[in-house]
Motif scaffolding. Sequence first.
Motif, short mmCIF file in Angstrom:
data_model
loop_
_atom_site.label_atom_id
_atom_site.label_comp_id
_atom_site.label_asym_id
_atom_site.label_seq_id
_atom_site.Cartn_x
_atom_site.Cartn_y
_atom_site.Cartn_z
N TRP A 110 0.81 -1.22 0.00
CA TRP A 110 0.00 0.00 0.00
C TRP A 110 0.84 1.27 0.00
O TRP A 110 0.42 2.29 -0.57
N ASN A 111 2.00 1.24 0.62
CA ASN A 111 2.80 2.47 0.68
C ASN A 111 3.32 2.88 -0.69
O ASN A 111 3.72 4.03 -0.89
N ILE A 113 1.43 3.08 -3.16
CA ILE A 113 0.31 3.83 -3.74
C ILE A 113 0.04 5.09 -2.95
O ILE A 113 -0.04 6.20 -3.51
N ASN A 114 -0.06 4.95 -1.65
CA ASN A 114 -0.49 6.08 -0.82
C ASN A 114 0.50 7.23 -0.77
O ASN A 114 0.12 8.37 -0.49
N TRP A 151 -0.37 -7.59 -0.96
CA TRP A 151 -1.30 -6.49 -0.69
C TRP A 151 -2.29 -6.82 0.43
O TRP A 151 -3.21 -6.07 0.69
N TYR A 163 -5.31 0.18 3.14
CA TYR A 163 -5.94 -0.39 1.95
C TYR A 163 -7.04 0.52 1.44
O TYR A 163 -7.15 0.79 0.24
N ALA A 166 -5.58 3.47 -0.31
CA ALA A 166 -5.04 3.11 -1.62
C ALA A 166 -6.15 2.94 -2.64
O ALA A 166 -6.05 3.40 -3.78
N ARG A 169 -7.55 6.29 -3.62
CA ARG A 169 -6.61 7.04 -4.46
C ARG A 169 -6.69 6.55 -5.90
O ARG A 169 -6.75 7.35 -6.84
#
Length: 314
Positions: A110-111, A113-114, A151, A163, A166, A169
Amino acid sequence: MSSLGPAATVTASPSASASASATASKNAKVARDTGRGGPVSPATGKVMLGAYLSLSGRSASESLALRRSQLGRDQRIVHQFWAWDEAMPRTRSNVPSSSTLMISWHGVAWNKINGGASDKLIAAAARNLAAQGKPLLVRWAWEMNGDWFEWGGASNGKNADGYVSAWRRIHGIFADEGADNVSWVWSPNWNSSPGDAWNKMQRYYPGDDYVDWVGVSGYNFYKESPATLFNPIVNAYGAKKPIIVTETAAIDFGGTTKADWTDDLAAYARRTPELSAIVWFDTDTHNDTNFRIDSTTASLAAYRRMAANSHFQG
């Protein structure tokens, strides 16, 4: 249980990190309201019946042709898997004109994406799928409540909020890129592993504004009934979202057990109006389990009965 093994290692395309205000904007962005189910609408009182097809010794087109000859119809949903960093398709390869494409898009930590590092990759994926010009289903980072994917919550700090962030986003970037032909499928596993409170599937739900269909993976590996596998999702979300069984197949325990479970699934679907789609994991190339509908004469006959029933003509 997972239906697929751990995802292959992928590398997200680098991009500049988004500012805090841009992140907030993307997380808040909601695509236009296209009605129940989003761009892919369920057929009232019917079930869309489809499959992921991977048959030993046959190409994708040959596999589709075989099932068409056996069932007398095309798959209503054609399910494909795409890696996180794989370029999303701009055309509908090996998807009949009468079928809806469902893409299961691998997730990532997730990191990645975030923090904004994957924004360009996500935007490119959105533009490619928008170019198809037809409604499709996207199932991102499925079975997140399991401990078998990178994930999953177990690999990401045991905090489902990451999650959700993400998902929102990605959803926001797709909206920004005009990919309004995408219906979003949120799809946990039927049970959580581990079964701790932090890992309850409801904690991963991104919110009604970010989900069009609610999916579920469930196989009768331990002789579970369809009701045992799918009622929790139906009961929790069926009143507000169409339900899609995104992965399932009957396990052969000998005799007519595979056919019997397929008949049970058909009966369950007929008495469960919230259930709007079933997608079979129709393959003999995954591990050592033969999930094919035609692994026995009896199992094929049972599946054909289901496909021919008017309830499954969605």
